[in-house]
Design an enzyme around this catalytic site. Structure first.
Site, PDB file in Angstrom:
ATOM      1  N   ASP A   1       0.878  -1.162   0.000  1.00 44.95           N
ATOM      2  CA  ASP A   1       0.000   0.000   0.000  1.00 44.95           C
ATOM      3  C   ASP A   1       0.917   1.214   0.000  1.00 44.95           C
ATOM      4  O   ASP A   1       2.128   1.076   0.133  1.00 44.95           O
ATOM      5  CB  ASP A   1      -0.978  -0.029   1.173  1.00 44.95           C
ATOM      6  CG  ASP A   1      -0.279  -0.104   2.507  1.00 44.95           C
ATOM      7  OD1 ASP A   1       0.947  -0.259   2.513  1.00 44.95           O
ATOM      8  OD2 ASP A   1      -0.955  -0.007   3.529  1.00 44.95           O
TER       9      ASP A   1
ATOM     10  N   ASP B   1      -0.947  -2.849   6.428  1.00 42.29           N
ATOM     11  CA  ASP B   1      -1.112  -2.768   7.882  1.00 42.29           C
ATOM     12  C   ASP B   1      -2.538  -2.524   8.323  1.00 42.29           C
ATOM     13  O   ASP B   1      -2.829  -2.536   9.512  1.00 42.29           O
ATOM     14  CB  ASP B   1      -0.200  -1.675   8.463  1.00 42.29           C
ATOM     15  CG  ASP B   1      -0.515  -0.314   7.872  1.00 42.29           C
ATOM     16  OD1 ASP B   1      -1.337  -0.252   6.940  1.00 42.29           O
ATOM     17  OD2 ASP B   1       0.056   0.683   8.340  1.00 42.29           O
TER      18      ASP B   1
ATOM     19  N   ASP C   1      -6.436  -4.346   4.252  1.00 38.20           N
ATOM     20  CA  ASP C   1      -5.423  -5.165   3.573  1.00 38.20           C
ATOM     21  C   ASP C   1      -5.580  -6.656   3.877  1.00 38.20           C
ATOM     22  O   ASP C   1      -4.866  -7.482   3.310  1.00 38.20           O
ATOM     23  CB  ASP C   1      -4.008  -4.714   4.006  1.00 38.20           C
ATOM     24  CG  ASP C   1      -3.726  -3.281   3.608  1.00 38.20           C
ATOM     25  OD1 ASP C   1      -4.146  -2.909   2.494  1.00 38.20           O
ATOM     26  OD2 ASP C   1      -3.115  -2.548   4.391  1.00 38.20           O
TER      27      ASP C   1
ATOM     28  N   ASN D   1      23.964 -41.809  -9.784  1.00 39.48           N
ATOM     29  CA  ASN D   1      24.285 -43.140  -9.269  1.00 39.48           C
ATOM     30  C   ASN D   1      23.313 -44.191  -9.777  1.00 39.48           C
ATOM     31  O   ASN D   1      23.690 -45.300 -10.130  1.00 39.48           O
ATOM     32  CB  ASN D   1      24.262 -43.144  -7.742  1.00 39.48           C
ATOM     33  CG  ASN D   1      25.446 -42.392  -7.189  1.00 39.48           C
ATOM     34  OD1 ASN D   1      26.451 -42.240  -7.882  1.00 39.48           O
ATOM     35  ND2 ASN D   1      25.335 -41.910  -5.976  1.00 39.48           N
TER      36      ASN D   1
HETATM   37  N1  ATP Z   1     -11.519   8.892   7.691  1.00 41.38           N
HETATM   38  C1  ATP Z   1     -11.918   9.010   6.449  1.00 41.38           C
HETATM   39  N2  ATP Z   1     -13.099   9.572   6.181  1.00 41.38           N
HETATM   40  C2  ATP Z   1     -13.533   9.697   4.930  1.00 41.38           C
HETATM   41  N3  ATP Z   1     -12.856   9.292   3.864  1.00 41.38           N
HETATM   42  C3  ATP Z   1     -11.657   8.732   4.054  1.00 41.38           C
HETATM   43  C4  ATP Z   1     -11.134   8.547   5.352  1.00 41.38           C
HETATM   44  N4  ATP Z   1      -9.934   7.954   5.238  1.00 41.38           N
HETATM   45  C5  ATP Z   1      -9.727   7.753   3.922  1.00 41.38           C
HETATM   46  N5  ATP Z   1     -10.765   8.227   3.202  1.00 41.38           N
HETATM   47  C6  ATP Z   1     -10.906   8.220   1.756  1.00 41.38           C
HETATM   48  O1  ATP Z   1     -10.755   6.892   1.261  1.00 41.38           O
HETATM   49  C7  ATP Z   1      -9.698   6.832   0.324  1.00 41.38           C
HETATM   50  C8  ATP Z   1      -8.976   5.522   0.516  1.00 41.38           C
HETATM   51  O2  ATP Z   1      -8.418   5.518   1.800  1.00 41.38           O
HETATM   52  P1  ATP Z   1      -7.876   4.220   2.470  1.00 41.38           P
HETATM   53  O3  ATP Z   1      -7.322   4.660   3.752  1.00 41.38           O
HETATM   54  O4  ATP Z   1      -8.882   3.155   2.393  1.00 41.38           O
HETATM   55  O5  ATP Z   1      -6.756   3.879   1.429  1.00 41.38           O
HETATM   56  P2  ATP Z   1      -5.598   2.837   1.584  1.00 41.38           P
HETATM   57  O6  ATP Z   1      -5.762   1.764   0.567  1.00 41.38           O
HETATM   58  O7  ATP Z   1      -5.386   2.454   2.987  1.00 41.38           O
HETATM   59  O8  ATP Z   1      -4.487   3.813   1.106  1.00 41.38           O
HETATM   60  P3  ATP Z   1      -2.976   3.522   1.098  1.00 41.38           P
HETATM   61  O9  ATP Z   1      -2.698   2.534   0.058  1.00 41.38           O
HETATM   62  O10 ATP Z   1      -2.457   4.862   0.728  1.00 41.38           O
HETATM   63  O11 ATP Z   1      -2.576   3.099   2.463  1.00 41.38           O
HETATM   64  C9  ATP Z   1      -8.836   8.047   0.608  1.00 41.38           C
HETATM   65  O12 ATP Z   1      -8.219   8.494  -0.560  1.00 41.38           O
HETATM   66  C10 ATP Z   1      -9.837   9.060   1.103  1.00 41.38           C
HETATM   67  O13 ATP Z   1     -10.405   9.763   0.034  1.00 41.38           O
END
Ligand code: ATP
Length: 872
Positions: free
Chosen positions: A357, A617, A621, A685
């Site tokens: 990620d 993490d 994932d 062998n």
């Molecule tokens: N607390 C939140 N509230 C609302 N939207 C969120 C929040 N956290 C993340 N997002 C939105 O969801 C999208 C994906 O976030 P997420 O944390 O699921 O990605 P991720 O796969 O963990 O990212 P990375 O690969 O960078 O770790 C973000 O780009 C953001 O727009």
């Protein structure tokens, strides 16, 4: 009516307590209300007292998690007997006994016994060291308990092993469900049940007052959660109904532990079966040839069996476990990397694609708000205030233990939230919908509530009232911000009539777009170097992120990684599994991925023949960590992730991954070298014995001699578990490709057989007419076999090792020992009982010439093979 029924049940007598090691009450069958179940467990909404919990712990025992349960020695022994080589050896032993070849039968059965005992004790020791390493990763549960009856209840973290039936536990995103539980309260709860049902998508769960008919399946009831599952999102309070061996997971899997079929298993499987076919073919071949050419009968069978036995790499399991356990111990000691499943270390060495990620791996995961923009792209602090109100109230109302990094950054930037509107409901963030919603009520403003939605730009815009043109303009505005490397949150609001009932996702529509919050996240300092290092080691890195494609691409560029064409999850959804594989191979960055997309991409890459590692993490994932050949996570990941990962790093640092991969190649390289050398000599062998058996009027080696020689080979080969492989081995993924491998062992086996046949000529020359020519022949061949084996060990292992200027390693010492035995054993008092005679000095002179030639051919073949492998 329903109320009356509930009142009746509340007054019903409490079921009697069952004996120890049984759940206190059946978790669902009784159809008890939550309160009745609490009473049946001698508990209450305020949890157990500490004293009562201690009593129950003594009575019911430790609550061991599925992955941490021990495999008994007996089961291990049975498993080692099921190994295909052992099975074939046992069959050959029985066959020898049937024809009354007691000597051969005894030696074969002793071989089986020794290798099983070594294997069981090696695995046991290795498991113990893994358990010790795992103990460094304590998993906890949040329990509600009281110091004494009258005291206030408090929530506290206890080791999962101390959870007892009757405990009231709190669950939040990323928590492991510590035992089998009945939900008392739940908000937006979904759990991963993959370990239980194989299903990778999270399953929604909710509390019910009176359980009715449940869908079929032991893990299906919506009001129950089970040990072995973990919280994907949402939160809950639950009553523990069964722990340890009494859980449904334990019951369902008691019959046998489920092992994952690893990349290593796949390659060894292919090779093993080819060898086994060969082993099964050998005895009939020898019998038929013996009968046709020399008119021999069943008396050749012990020899035929011994030849087949000579092919077996009996020490394989021992070398594998020792090499892996040593590698894991070294990784833990030197780099604080913990391998929780030993075969994963081998697979780590074979990883040729590493999926990551973005956040926290390439960036530092310490986002800071850099701006708040309205729909026109102008600064607008009001947008940040709405986002902060959403973050604050989702955090509080959904009972989440800690805010995520973006929410934390928003709250930090917005500072005081004192006299804003009051939150009345919340739908917490979930990584599939990529949205979070709060419902706010302004004091004094009756009858109207404000819905505040924040999340990924596309998802928020989909729920806003916009024409196509305006939507496209806003997407462009967001893309321009993302192209500068910013992370983004879109914010939208809607006015709604106040209501008492529940708010749901269906309410998130008809919104008014308010603007964007932009975040900066500094690059991880070691990422650029580590990416280059991994590329140099032949590991392709792929980024699988939930973030905006523009943000992901810009971060890659900043680190010197060409993002190429970014594939979004929507585009991946339009591809079939067969199309996704090649597309995934070509793509370096996958954006807007939800948990299922990440898992699907990993699976597609594996299907195209790659060995895939996944580093993540978050709970989002988990499916991908399950799907990968090797799942890696940092130590501070949520419990659920740590429990499912194969390798736990001290910190989320690409440089640490690189070190772990190197350690994997170290162990895997040794195992591969062992297999190559052992099997090529064994095969050589066998070829030579089959050929000479046809030519000679007597057997080229007696069964006992074949087996003693085998024992000497086996003992020497244990040294491979302790060797330091050459740098060339560490430079590319250690992969046993069955085809290339079989080509290698037949090629080198034939060279070995040629040396054997040349020795046959030397023997014919030097022992011709001698008085005891059979015994001399046997002795001569025995010596030559051990010396050629020793040479192979040094040449095929040593090559570049010597050029690297290292001192002699364990393999060199073992080879030397083998050579000494080869020369001295026939001359020692053990010679005559093993039917070996003395040899004329001329033999040794000619043998030295054959060996010198053999070594020269080996070196040429090895270098040619090395060049071909480098080119491939
Ligand atoms: N607390 C939140 N509230 C609302 N939207 C969120 C929040 N956290 C993340 N997002 C939105 O969801 C999208 C994906 O976030 P997420 O944390 O699921 O990605 P991720 O796969 O963990 O990212 P990375 O690969 O960078 O770790 C973000 O780009 C953001 O727009």
């Amino acid at each position: 009516m329903a109320e009356r029924a509930a009142a009746f049940r509340a007054a019903a007598p409490v079921p009697p307590r069952p004996p120890a090691h049984e759940p206190l009450a059946p978790p669902d069958a009784a159809g008890l209300t939550a309160l009745q179940l609490l009473r049946a467990h001698g508990s209450g909404p305020r949890g157990l007292t500490e004293d009562e919990a201690a009593r129950r712990l003594a009575r019911y025992g430790e609550n061991a998690l599925p992955a941490r349960r021990r495999v008994t020695r007996r089961r291990r022994l049975l498993r080692s007997l099921r190994d295909p080589f052992t099975t074939v050896l046992l069959c050959l032993g029985v066959l020898s006994a049937v024809v009354a070849a007691w000597g051969t039968a005894t030696v074969i059965l002793s071989l089986v016994l020794v290798s099983c005992v070594l294997r069981v004790s090696g695995e046991h020791r290795a498991d113990r060291s893994v358990a010790l390493l795992r103990a460094l990763l304590p998993t906890t549960a949040t329990v509600v308990r009281r110091a004494e009856d009258a005291a206030e209840s408090r929530t506290r973290e206890v080791p999962v092993g101390e959870v007892v039936p009757g405990d009231v536990v709190r669950l939040g995103p990323g928590d492991l469900v510590p035992a089998d539980v009945r939900l008392l309260r739940a908000t937006g709860l979904s759990v991963h049940q993959q370990a239980l049902t194989g299903e990778s998508a999270p399953v929604p769960k909710h509390a019910v007052q009176e359980p009715g008919e449940s869908p079929p399946g032991p893990f299906a009831p919506p009001h129950l959660c089970f040990q072995g599952s973990s919280v994907a999102y949402g939160s809950a309070t639950a009553l523990v109904t069964a722990t340890g061996a009494a859980t449904r997971f334990a019951a369902a899997h008691r019959a046998g532990d489920r092992r994952r079929f690893t990349a290593f298993d796949r390659s060894v499987h292919g090779i093993s079966w080819t060898l086994i076919r060969f082993m099964l073919l050998t005895p009939p071949l020898v019998l038929v040839a013996g009968a046709a050419l020399h008119g021999r009968g069943l008396e050749t069978l012990p020899f035929a069996v011994a030849v087949a036995v000579g092919l077996t790499p009996e020490m394989l399991p021992v070398v594998v476990t020792t090499a892996l356990a040593r590698g894991a111990a070294r990784l833990a000691r030197e780099h604080r990397v913990i391998v929780t499943r030993l075969p994963a270390l081998h697979d780590l060495g074979s990883v040729d694609v590493l999926c990551l990620d973005k956040t926290g791996t390439l960036t530092q995961d310490r986002p800071v708000v850099t701006g708040a923009l309205d729909a026109e792209g102008r600064d607008d602090p009001e947008v940040l205030r709405w986002a902060a109100a959403n973050a604050w109230w989702t955090l509080h109302l959904a009972d989440l233990p800690v805010p995520d990094a973006l929410d934390e950054a928003v709250l930090e930037a917005a500072q005081e939230m004192a006299d804003g509107p009051e939150g009345v409901a919340a739908l917490p963030f979930d990584p599939v919908r990529r949205l979070s919603t709060a419902v706010l009520r302004t004091p004094g403003r009756l009858g109207r509530d404000t819905l505040v939605v924040k999340g990924a730009v596309e998802q928020v815009l989909d729920r806003c009232v916009l024409d196509a043109e305006e939507r496209a303009r806003l997407l462009d505005l967001a893309a321009a911000e993302a192209a500068a490397g910013s992370r983004l949150l879109a914010v939208a609001v809607a006015e709604r009539p106040a209501r008492h009932g529940e708010w749901s996702h269906a309410d998130e529509r008809g919104l008014t777009f308010r603007g964007l919050v932009t975040f900066g996240d500094a690059l991880a300092p070691t990422a650029a170097d580590a990416l280059a290092e991994l590329a140099g080691r032949g590991v392709g890195v792929k980024i699988l992120t939930g973030d905006h494609p523009g943000t992901a691409a810009q971060v890659c560029r900043a680190l010197g990684l060409d993002p190429g064409r970014v594939l979004t999850a929507d585009e991946a959804d339009r591809l079939t599994d067969a199309e996704l594989g090649p597309a995934a191979r070509r793509t370096a960055v996958f954006a807007r991925c939800g948990p299922e997309h990440k898992a699907r991409i990993v699976t597609a890459l594996r299907a195209t023949g790659h060995t895939v590692g996944f580093l993540g993490d978050g709970v989002n994932d988990l499916p991908a960590l399950h799907a990968a050949d090797v799942g890696l996570c940092p130590r501070e990941s949520v419990d659920a992730v740590r429990e499912c990962a194969d390798v736990v790093l001290a910190e989320k640092d690409l440089a640490a991954v690189d070190r772990a991969i190197t350690a994997g190649r170290h162990s895997g390289g040794n195992i591969g070298t062992y297999l190559r050398i052992t099997l090529s000599s064994n095969l050589g062998n066998v070829f030579a014995m089959l050929a000479t058996a046809l030519l000679l009027p007597f057997l080229p080696m007696l069964p006992a001699q074949v087996l003693v020689q085998n024992l000497c080979f086996d003992a020497a080969q244990l040294a491979f578990a302790y060797e330091r492989p050459s740098r060339a081995v560490l430079r590319r993924p250690t992969r046993l490709r069955p085809r290339g491998f079989l080509r290698f062992i037949t090629g080198f086996g034939l060279i070995n057989a040629a040396a054997d046949v040349a020795t046959f000529g030397v023997l014919a020359l030097t022992t011709h007419g001698a008085h005891a020519s059979q015994e001399a022949f046997h002795a001569g061949w025995f010596t030559e076999n051990l010396l050629t084996q020793a040479l192979v060990m040094i040449v095929l292992r040593g090559g570049r090792h010597a050029a690297e200027g290292r001192t002699a390693g364990p393999v060199h010492r073992a080879a030397l020992g083998l050579a000494v035995i080869g020369v001295l054993l026939p001359l020692s008092p053990l010679g005559p009982p093993l039917a070996m005679g003395t040899l004329p000095p001329l033999y040794y002179v000619l043998l030295a010439t054959v060996l010198a030639l053999y070594a020269a051919v080996l070196v040429v073949a090895r270098d040619r093979y090395g060049r071909a492998a480098d080119a491939g």
